[in-house]
Design an enzyme around this catalytic site. Structure first.
Site, mmCIF file in Angstrom:
data_model
loop_
_atom_site.group_PDB
_atom_site.id
_atom_site.type_symbol
_atom_site.label_atom_id
_atom_site.label_comp_id
_atom_site.label_asym_id
_atom_site.label_seq_id
_atom_site.Cartn_x
_atom_site.Cartn_y
_atom_site.Cartn_z
ATOM 1 N N THR A 154 43.989 -63.916 47.184
ATOM 2 C CA THR A 154 42.904 -64.616 46.509
ATOM 3 C C THR A 154 42.825 -64.205 45.039
ATOM 4 O O THR A 154 43.270 -63.132 44.641
ATOM 5 C CB THR A 154 41.540 -64.311 47.176
ATOM 6 O OG1 THR A 154 41.159 -62.952 46.900
ATOM 7 C CG2 THR A 154 41.607 -64.509 48.678
ATOM 8 N N CYS A 155 42.265 -65.112 44.241
ATOM 9 C CA CYS A 155 41.963 -64.824 42.834
ATOM 10 C C CYS A 155 43.231 -64.508 42.038
ATOM 11 O O CYS A 155 44.161 -65.298 41.977
ATOM 12 C CB CYS A 155 40.951 -63.679 42.782
ATOM 13 S SG CYS A 155 40.149 -63.453 41.173
#
Length: 244
Positions: A154-155
């Protein structure tokens, strides 16, 4: 409390166990706490047991999260990550793909060097245009891919996959800042330079590389309300579980 009892449990089958790799505690010098928590809660809803891991080594630096400035204090990545794990966490060096159905790397500046020169060298070190990935992170990621087990990121964390897995398809969100909505949009061109294929996705969307079983979502790469970050991570977990 069910999730907490499951952390690090060995009673479930390999297919119903996921490893979560942390990089400290706090967005500016470790794992993004909201992202790590969202991953754990969504996995819990799917009935998946979670075991947490982190590198046992010093942080690159410690950041005062009130002022945003680095301090002289020295902290250990594993010890700091234990805050999120409520103490139930193991050194990353002990993680093997043989014991888990998938692995997830949440974001936060601890996961990768960002465009504003924040980050921790437990995952990446930058020397000019060269980036090197922590040896255990690289080993673990390759083990899961070679075993045809899914990897979630994620991110900012997808930059790790870009470096370790040549040709991987992934998303870090949009490719322009759109008036500040995507403040780290330049990361998209960085992952392409590393050899990845970037796919534009919105904050509530995911991209799945079906060949490598790599699942990514933008999360806090976007300046979005927390519930949208939460929803995007939920879709990542759902896609991950389907691939297990």
């Amino acid at each position: 409390m069910a999730l907490l009892r499951n952390l690090g449990a060995n009673t479930a089958s390999v297919e119903s166990r996921v490893a979560l790799v942390l990089s400290g505690c706090g967005v500016y010098d470790g794992s993004e706490i909201h992202e790590a928590s969202a991953v754990m809660v969504h996995l819990s809803r799917h009935g998946v047991q979670v075991a947490l891991f982190a590198p046992d080594q010093p942080q690159m630096h410690t950041v005062n999260h009130l002022s945003g400035k680095a301090t002289e204090e020295s902290r250990n990545v594993l010890v700091e990550s234990a805050r999120i794990a409520r103490g139930n966490i193991s050194p990353l060096s002990t993680l093997s793909a043989a014991g888990y159905g998938a692995v997830v790397f949440p974001g936060g500046f601890g996961a990768a060097k960002n465009l504003e020169n924040e980050g921790l060298m437990e995952h990446v070190a930058v020397d000019g245009d060269k980036m090197t990935v922590n040896k255990d992170v690289e080993r673990v990621m390759r083990e899961f891919v070679e075993a045809k087990k899914p990897v979630g990121l994620t991110c900012i964390a997808p930059v790790l996959a870009a470096k370790v897995l040549p040709g991987v398809e992934l998303t870090v969100g949009h490719e322009s800042d759109e008036g500040g909505k995507w403040p780290y949009a330049g990361t998209a061109s960085a992952v392409v330079t590393m050899g990845a294929k970037h796919i534009v996705r919105d904050v509530t969307e995911v991209h799945v590389d079906e060949k490598m079983k790599v699942v990514t979502t933008p999360a806090f790469m976007c300046d979005a309300p927390l519930h949208l970050i939460w929803d995007g991570i939920g879709k990542l977990v759902t896609a991950l579980v389907k691939l297990m």
